[in-house]
Design a protein around this motif. Structure first.
Motif, mmCIF file in Angstrom:
data_model
loop_
_atom_site.group_PDB
_atom_site.id
_atom_site.type_symbol
_atom_site.label_atom_id
_atom_site.label_comp_id
_atom_site.label_asym_id
_atom_site.label_seq_id
_atom_site.Cartn_x
_atom_site.Cartn_y
_atom_site.Cartn_z
ATOM 1 N N ALA A 252 0.831 -1.211 0.000
ATOM 2 C CA ALA A 252 0.000 0.000 0.000
ATOM 3 C C ALA A 252 0.863 1.259 0.000
ATOM 4 C CB ALA A 252 -0.936 -0.012 1.206
ATOM 5 N N ILE A 253 1.958 1.244 0.735
ATOM 6 C CA ILE A 253 2.870 2.397 0.770
ATOM 7 C C ILE A 253 3.472 2.613 -0.619
ATOM 8 C CG2 ILE A 253 5.050 3.264 1.695
ATOM 9 C CD1 ILE A 253 4.311 1.712 4.323
ATOM 10 N N MET A 254 3.930 1.525 -1.254
ATOM 11 C CA MET A 254 4.549 1.650 -2.572
ATOM 12 C C MET A 254 3.548 2.121 -3.623
ATOM 13 S SD MET A 254 7.291 -1.510 -2.782
ATOM 14 C CE MET A 254 6.067 -2.781 -2.673
ATOM 15 N N GLU A 255 2.280 1.831 -3.421
ATOM 16 C CA GLU A 255 1.244 2.260 -4.368
ATOM 17 C C GLU A 255 0.624 3.600 -3.957
ATOM 18 O OE1 GLU A 255 -1.453 -1.040 -4.379
ATOM 19 O OE2 GLU A 255 -0.044 -2.346 -5.453
ATOM 20 N N ASN A 256 1.247 4.272 -2.987
ATOM 21 C CA ASN A 256 0.805 5.574 -2.495
ATOM 22 C C ASN A 256 -0.620 5.551 -1.948
ATOM 23 O OD1 ASN A 256 3.243 6.950 -3.103
ATOM 24 N ND2 ASN A 256 2.647 6.922 -5.259
ATOM 25 N N ARG A 257 -1.044 4.413 -1.408
ATOM 26 C CA ARG A 257 -2.358 4.311 -0.782
ATOM 27 C C ARG A 257 -2.274 4.489 0.725
ATOM 28 N NH1 ARG A 257 -4.183 -0.693 -0.896
ATOM 29 N NH2 ARG A 257 -2.321 -1.675 -1.729
ATOM 30 N N SER A 258 -1.042 4.576 1.250
ATOM 31 C CA SER A 258 -0.851 4.713 2.691
ATOM 32 C C SER A 258 0.424 5.499 2.949
ATOM 33 C CB SER A 258 -0.741 3.327 3.338
ATOM 34 O OG SER A 258 -0.494 3.442 4.723
ATOM 35 N N LEU A 259 0.427 6.194 4.075
ATOM 36 C CA LEU A 259 1.663 6.846 4.515
ATOM 37 C C LEU A 259 2.643 5.785 4.993
ATOM 38 C CD1 LEU A 259 0.118 9.732 6.651
ATOM 39 C CD2 LEU A 259 1.129 9.915 4.375
ATOM 40 N N ASP A 260 3.916 6.147 5.008
ATOM 41 C CA ASP A 260 4.923 5.212 5.508
ATOM 42 C C ASP A 260 4.874 5.213 7.027
ATOM 43 O OD1 ASP A 260 7.024 3.601 6.163
ATOM 44 O OD2 ASP A 260 8.561 4.835 5.203
ATOM 45 N N THR A 261 4.158 4.253 7.563
ATOM 46 C CA THR A 261 4.056 4.111 9.018
ATOM 47 C C THR A 261 5.060 3.091 9.549
ATOM 48 O OG1 THR A 261 2.376 2.401 8.755
ATOM 49 C CG2 THR A 261 1.612 4.682 8.999
ATOM 50 N N THR A 262 5.930 2.595 8.681
ATOM 51 C CA THR A 262 6.885 1.571 9.090
ATOM 52 C C THR A 262 8.209 2.149 9.560
ATOM 53 O OG1 THR A 262 7.814 1.347 6.870
ATOM 54 C CG2 THR A 262 5.900 -0.031 7.413
ATOM 55 N N ASN A 263 8.459 3.400 9.250
ATOM 56 C CA ASN A 263 9.744 4.027 9.544
ATOM 57 C C ASN A 263 9.642 4.823 10.837
ATOM 58 O OD1 ASN A 263 12.071 5.564 9.623
ATOM 59 N ND2 ASN A 263 12.043 6.004 7.423
#
Length: 149
Positions: free
Chosen positions: A115-126
């Motif tokens: 989802a992050i790579m498809e710009n559907r979500s913010l990067d909440t993993t970092n």
């Protein structure tokens, strides 16, 4: 009679593993020649096959040693060997359930990365971004007694 190298070829174990197993007392029929070199007869090869089988099931060396000792005592220990196998089975099932939980967590994480790579979500993993997204994850971020975390 077989050398360690030959026993390794026959069983598919490494020479190192065979030496380790014999040093731990898991191959009670192993013999030594006049030069103190380990020599394996057919019974010793059978013990090695048995150890390999138990190791492939995830059984720890300490439990295999108990199993070997029970076998040496004879058929009267069949109930104890059964109990040992059932306990090992239960431990394996618990590890399997834990592995399934780990896999489910990883499935969630990989879906999030997709989802992050498809710009559907913010990067909440970092963790470097977490100050900006605390409001999104109240279940993860909480106030400590020393103040906001």
């Amino acid at each position: 009679m077989h050398t360690v190298k030959e026993a390794a070829q026959i069983t598919g174990l490494t020479e190192h593993a065979i030496r380790f197993y014999t040093d731990k007392g898991l191959v009670p029929s192993v013999q030594r020649n006049q030069n103190n070199i380990r020599m394996f007869d057919e019974e010793s090869i059978n013990w090695l096959h048995g150890i390999k089988c138990l190791k492939q099931s995830g059984m720890p060396i300490e439990i295999i040693k108990i199993y070997v000792d029970f076998c040496l005592e004879g058929d009267s220990t069949i109930p104890q060997r059964y109990t040992l196998m059932m306990e090992h089975r239960e431990a394996a099932l618990a590890k399997f359930e834990e592995a399934k939980q780990h896999l489910a967590h990883l499935e969630e994480k990989t879906a999030l990365y997709q989802a992050i790579m498809e710009n559907r979500s913010l990067d909440t993993t970092n963790p470097a971004n977490w100050d900006r997204i605390k409001h999104m994850h109240g279940d993860v971020f909480y106030a400590s007694s020393a103040g906001e975390v």
